[in-house]
Design a protein around this motif. Structure first.
Motif, PDB file in Angstrom:
ATOM      1  N   SER A  97       9.722   4.702   2.189  1.00  0.00           N
ATOM      2  CA  SER A  97       8.750   3.611   2.184  1.00  0.00           C
ATOM      3  C   SER A  97       7.527   4.026   1.386  1.00  0.00           C
ATOM      4  O   SER A  97       7.066   3.307   0.512  1.00  0.00           O
ATOM      5  CB  SER A  97       8.349   3.251   3.611  1.00  0.00           C
ATOM      6  N   ASN A  98       7.016   5.220   1.668  1.00  0.00           N
ATOM      7  CA  ASN A  98       5.722   5.606   1.097  1.00  0.00           C
ATOM      8  C   ASN A  98       5.771   6.729   0.077  1.00  0.00           C
ATOM      9  O   ASN A  98       4.782   6.929  -0.632  1.00  0.00           O
ATOM     10  CB  ASN A  98       4.778   6.035   2.224  1.00  0.00           C
TER      11      ASN A  98
ATOM     12  N   SER B 151       2.772  11.482  -6.727  1.00  0.00           N
ATOM     13  CA  SER B 151       2.655  10.392  -5.762  1.00  0.00           C
ATOM     14  C   SER B 151       3.665   9.294  -6.052  1.00  0.00           C
ATOM     15  O   SER B 151       3.889   8.439  -5.227  1.00  0.00           O
ATOM     16  CB  SER B 151       1.244   9.813  -5.780  1.00  0.00           C
ATOM     17  N   THR B 152       4.268   9.306  -7.226  1.00  0.00           N
ATOM     18  CA  THR B 152       5.222   8.244  -7.501  1.00  0.00           C
ATOM     19  C   THR B 152       6.548   8.564  -6.796  1.00  0.00           C
ATOM     20  O   THR B 152       7.070   9.667  -6.916  1.00  0.00           O
ATOM     21  CB  THR B 152       5.380   7.978  -9.020  1.00  0.00           C
ATOM     22  N   PRO B 153       7.056   7.620  -5.992  1.00  0.00           N
ATOM     23  CA  PRO B 153       8.186   7.934  -5.115  1.00  0.00           C
ATOM     24  C   PRO B 153       9.434   8.407  -5.858  1.00  0.00           C
ATOM     25  O   PRO B 153      10.262   9.103  -5.280  1.00  0.00           O
ATOM     26  CB  PRO B 153       8.463   6.605  -4.414  1.00  0.00           C
TER      27      PRO B 153
ATOM     28  N   VAL C  59      12.179   1.395  -2.426  1.00  0.00           N
ATOM     29  CA  VAL C  59      10.919   1.500  -1.656  1.00  0.00           C
ATOM     30  C   VAL C  59      10.651   0.217  -0.876  1.00  0.00           C
ATOM     31  O   VAL C  59       9.560  -0.326  -0.902  1.00  0.00           O
ATOM     32  CB  VAL C  59       9.724   1.836  -2.583  1.00  0.00           C
TER      33      VAL C  59
ATOM     34  N   GLY D 293      10.136  -0.624   2.278  1.00  0.00           N
ATOM     35  CA  GLY D 293       9.733  -0.374   3.661  1.00  0.00           C
ATOM     36  C   GLY D 293      10.882   0.254   4.431  1.00  0.00           C
ATOM     37  O   GLY D 293      11.634   1.097   3.907  1.00  0.00           O
TER      38      GLY D 293
ATOM     39  N   SER E   7       1.747  -1.227   1.103  1.00  0.00           N
ATOM     40  CA  SER E   7       3.104  -0.771   0.805  1.00  0.00           C
ATOM     41  C   SER E   7       3.692  -1.538  -0.384  1.00  0.00           C
ATOM     42  O   SER E   7       3.381  -2.708  -0.623  1.00  0.00           O
ATOM     43  CB  SER E   7       3.947  -0.960   2.065  1.00  0.00           C
ATOM     44  N   ALA E   8       4.563  -0.861  -1.121  1.00  0.00           N
ATOM     45  CA  ALA E   8       5.182  -1.458  -2.319  1.00  0.00           C
ATOM     46  C   ALA E   8       6.022  -2.679  -1.983  1.00  0.00           C
ATOM     47  O   ALA E   8       6.294  -3.509  -2.841  1.00  0.00           O
ATOM     48  CB  ALA E   8       6.060  -0.413  -3.008  1.00  0.00           C
ATOM     49  N   SER E   9       6.442  -2.796  -0.711  1.00  0.00           N
ATOM     50  CA  SER E   9       7.357  -3.874  -0.346  1.00  0.00           C
ATOM     51  C   SER E   9       6.645  -5.146   0.120  1.00  0.00           C
ATOM     52  O   SER E   9       7.289  -6.169   0.328  1.00  0.00           O
ATOM     53  CB  SER E   9       8.288  -3.391   0.773  1.00  0.00           C
TER      54      SER E   9
ATOM     55  N   HIS F 277       8.122  -8.952   0.915  1.00  0.00           N
ATOM     56  CA  HIS F 277       8.237  -9.440   2.289  1.00  0.00           C
ATOM     57  C   HIS F 277       7.460 -10.738   2.482  1.00  0.00           C
ATOM     58  O   HIS F 277       7.877 -11.613   3.241  1.00  0.00           O
ATOM     59  CB  HIS F 277       7.796  -8.352   3.271  1.00  0.00           C
TER      60      HIS F 277
ATOM     61  N   VAL G   5      13.277  -3.382  -3.051  1.00  0.00           N
ATOM     62  CA  VAL G   5      12.152  -3.146  -3.958  1.00  0.00           C
ATOM     63  C   VAL G   5      12.423  -1.792  -4.603  1.00  0.00           C
ATOM     64  O   VAL G   5      12.704  -0.819  -3.904  1.00  0.00           O
ATOM     65  CB  VAL G   5      10.800  -3.115  -3.229  1.00  0.00           C
ATOM     66  N   ILE G   6      12.376  -1.771  -5.922  1.00  0.00           N
ATOM     67  CA  ILE G   6      12.706  -0.545  -6.642  1.00  0.00           C
ATOM     68  C   ILE G   6      11.453   0.042  -7.269  1.00  0.00           C
ATOM     69  O   ILE G   6      10.606  -0.685  -7.785  1.00  0.00           O
ATOM     70  CB  ILE G   6      13.791  -0.855  -7.697  1.00  0.00           C
ATOM     71  N   ASN G   7      11.343   1.368  -7.171  1.00  0.00           N
ATOM     72  CA  ASN G   7      10.287   2.067  -7.905  1.00  0.00           C
ATOM     73  C   ASN G   7      10.889   3.270  -8.616  1.00  0.00           C
ATOM     74  O   ASN G   7      11.029   4.335  -8.050  1.00  0.00           O
ATOM     75  CB  ASN G   7       9.151   2.511  -6.976  1.00  0.00           C
TER      76      ASN G   7
END
Lengths: 348, 399
Positions: free
Chosen positions: A85-86, A115-117, A138, A140, B137-139, B143, B157-159
């Motif tokens: 998530s974070n 910091s980038t997941p 990411v 949640g 949060s990225a999501s 949501h 959600v993609i990062n």
């Protein structure tokens, strides 16, 4: 698709070799914060890199590489899928701190890059010269189920594939504080092992990294399906669980074991009670957050615990309900934020 | 050949709030990158030119049907605006949106951390939470949309840093191809924030001038902001749903070289492009133009031009639309897929802007003029991110 290898660092001694055949002394805490027990990563990550890594990146990269070392066939995995998530929130806030205190000066980019997941899946790829599919979800607390599904799509295309799937979350002072401000944690301190029977609001936090080697071609625990639903509406959640079972052509009574995400929050029991008492009343029921704490990726630890029980590991604690059944078909049901519902169905 | 058709688009960037405005800017070589420092010497947080959308947070939030402004970030608002436009364009009904057979795959790198200072204060000093406490949060942007439309299908959600929304498109296309869903709404969002400006500045890859991708003297990138979503369906469904063209090939690989640089021999990028071409079952000679990742940094442009020069026939046009929009990070893959579709259908290859002395590798160099060619059938769109993440999409014109 089957789970053929796993490695997990958590607030319990789950990182030891041959974990499924050994007894561990359970750790409890009375600080409402179950911190990860980290083995030495020195054999897996070069010291100069290790020093610069925040916790999420360190435990994620380390656990992934440790699984690979124990199971070398995953060194050239056809996919590396990371779910969180974070990610490295501690690095993120450290970088914000630099912005605040050194507004216009030269900032060091390490915290920013860390910091980038996607740093975790990227580090594992770099350390193993792996140029294959590389993905970071990411979403949640849905991230782990998303990762399982992504792995499923991948293996549908490439049935021979070996996939490394990881799930990581850290506790930093910062995210603890944000969750505390949101009112997520108990205001009184409790013994973590008593979490599930707690009768107050709020939960306790946890952290860790769980990695799984997935493949079609070996013996292992089979992943039947995973699904998610964003809703706090009880009827919609009930429909979701029932729909998930019928879509997988399984009757509730065929589920011998439930792994439920009870988190000790007295206001967050209704749906777990429904699954336990109304939908599948004859099943064994296990819980896992008294061992691992609550965090958006903890379902991966419930998943790991379930696969270990299926493989015959003695339960760490007495089940919440012992139906005296074999642990073969397990439904994992987890909620986060009261509205993020995840289901995973696995079979021995 | 895989054929996943695009039946609706929503796009908001620094060069336009609608698809028509974006087309107009591309055809007229009009950049959206503005050097705000010239206007405001006192605010040192914006000493860099930015591809900023010319609407305030309040103006954007006012366009979001059903959103409470409290706790709504610019990321949330941009994504909602683009999402609304995409579903309207595709004519999706409320019941289609609610269906468990409709997926929503988004992407974002900064997410709600766009409220950089509130995040810092909530994480350190606040005793009373700010209104954004649940927004970081990225999501969150996804949501909020899922909640508003009561969506029940798969989400993600993609990062993967700057390749995030190209991966969202790829994942949606795979879900359709495997018949897991009937509709996939895919894309991404990112807005300009202090966090990313300072981060890219710390890496030393922001330029204080307008970026000039593929110029010998390129100095770095400009950040931008954008959101875009595409409504994808399988081509076996009604032909009328193919409004813009199709996604026919995709690949996701890792360069496995360095956390913030690509291998300049181009091998990692070639690996990615080759896989996408294979999936599309075409040859590199079929590619009519390349929408490059083309950030304008010394490393990216050399690695990318080196790779494509080894794979494509001499004269294959390549351009970077980041010279119009800035680098929009998690939204870049989606808006560049949209620009590729626009170019294919109009028979146009857009000029890369600001190039004075084009970088040349073998016989390949950047396109500097508006090319008109009706024969172009396929485009390649590249997206690369930190930590080695590479994604290539092959896009086909509407038949």
């Amino acid at each position: 698709m089957k789970v053929v290898a796993s490695y997990i660092v958590s607030p319990q001694e789950t990182h030891i070799d041959d974990v499924e055949n050994k007894e561990i002394e359970l750790r409890n805490c009375s600080t409402n914060s179950l911190e990860v027990i980290e083995p030495s990563w020195r054999d897996y990550i070069p010291m100069n890199q290790l020093r610069r890594m925040g916790k999420a990146v360190r435990i994620g990269t380390g656990a992934g590489l440790k699984l690979i070392k124990k199971h070398p066939k995953f060194e050239n995995s056809d996919a590396i899928i990371l779910t969180t998530s974070n990610g490295g929130l501690e690095d993120c806030i450290k970088f914000l701190k630099q912005i605040v205190f050194f507004g216009e000066g030269a900032l060091t980019p390490t915290n920013f890059v860390q910091s980038t997941p996607n740093a975790i899946a990227g580090n594992i790829a770099m350390a193993t010269s792996n140029q294959a599919y590389n993905m970071t979800h990411v979403n949640g607390s849905f991230s782990f189920a998303d990762g399982l599904r992504d792995a499923g799509f991948f293996i549908n295309d490439q049935p021979e594939a070996k996939i490394l799937l990881g799930s990581v979350e850290e506790i930093s002072d910062y995210n603890y504080r944000i969750n505390e401000l949101r009112g997520d944690y108990k205001t009184e301190k409790i013994n973590s092992l008593d979490l599930i029977s707690s009768n107050t609001k709020g939960t306790i936090c946890g952290e860790g990294a769980a990695f799984f080697g997935l493949s079609n071609n070996e013996d292992g625990i089979e992943i039947i399906d995973a699904a998610t639903l964003l809703s706090a509406e009880p009827n919609q959640i009930k429909k979701f669980i029932n729909g998930f079972l019928s879509e997988n052509k399984i009757e509730p009574k065929e589920i011998d074991t439930l792994m439920l995400g009870y988190n000790g929050d007295v206001s967050n029991r209704e749906m777990y009670d429904y699954a336990k008492d109304a939908l599948i009343p004859e099943s064994n029921v296990f819980t896992f957050k008294e061992l691992f704490g609550e965090h958006p990726s903890v379902i991966s630890m419930g998943f790991w615990y379930a696969t270990m029980l299926q493989k015959g590991m003695s339960p760490y604690r007495e089940p919440l309900r012992d139906a005296n059944k074999k642990i073969d078909t397990v439904l994992i049901f987890n909620q986060y934020n009261r509205n993020e519902n995840s289901l995973v169905l696995i079979k021995k | 050949m895989n054929s996943i058709v695009v039946s609706g688009i929503g796009v908001i960037t620094a060069i336009g709030n609608t698809i028509a405005e974006n087309i107009h800017a591309l055809e007229n070589g009009k950049t959206g990158i503005i050097n705000r420092a010239a206007k405001n010497q006192n605010d040192k947080t914006i000493q860099f030119p930015l591809g900023k959308i010319d609407l305030t947070n309040e103006e954007l939030i006012a366009q979001c049907e059903g959103y409470d402004p409290t706790g709504t970030t610019r990321t949330d608002a941009l994504s909602k605006v683009a999402f609304q436009d995409a579903i309207r364009d595709a004519g999706l009904t409320a019941s289609e949106l609610k269906s468990p057979r409709t997926a929503f795959i988004s992407a974002s790198t900064v997410g709600g951390m766009s409220r950089t200072m509130e995040l810092y204060e909530d994480a350190t000093t606040n005793d009373i939470p700010s209104e954004f406490i649940n927004s970081y949060s990225a999501s969150v942007h996804l949501h909020k949309i899922v909640n508003y439309y009561n969506m029940t299908g798969p989400t993600s959600v993609i990062n993967t840093a700057c390749s995030s929304s190209a991966n969202a498109i790829m994942l949606g296309a795979k879900m359709l191809e495997q018949d897991k869903v009937d509709i996939a709404i895919v894309g991404g969002v990112d807005c300009i924030s202090r966090f990313t400006i300072r981060g890219f500045d710390a890496l030393g890859i922001l330029t204080k001038n307008r970026c000039k991708p593929f110029d010998i003297n390129r100095e770095g990138l400009n950040l931008g902001e954008a959101a875009s979503y595409l409504v994808l369906r399988k081509s076996t469904q009604s032909r009328s749903q193919n409004k813009y063209g199709s996604i026919v090939g995709w690949a996701n690989t890792n360069d496995s070289f360095h956390s913030s640089a690509l291998n300049e021999d181009g091998s990692g990028i070639m690996n990615c492009i080759n896989k996408a071409i294979q999936i599309a079952k075409i040859s590199t000679d079929d590619i009519g133009f390349i929408n490059a990742h083309g950030t304008g940094t010394v490393n990216n442009d050399l690695a990318e031009l080196t790779a494509v020069s080894k794979l494509f026939k001499p004269g294959t046009p390549i351009y970077s639309s980041k010279s119009y929009t800035g680098h929009t990070l998690g939204a870049a893959g989606a808006i560049e897929c949209v620009f590729s579709l626009i170019g294919l259908n109009k028979g146009q290859v857009y000029p890369s802007l600001n190039v004075e002395k084009p970088l040349k590798v073998k016989s390949l160099q950047v396109n500097q003029v508006l090319l008109e060619s009706k024969d172009v059938k396929y485009a390649l769109s590249n997206s690369f991110g930190f930590n080695g993440n590479c994604t290539s999409l092959i896009i086909a014109k509407k038949e």
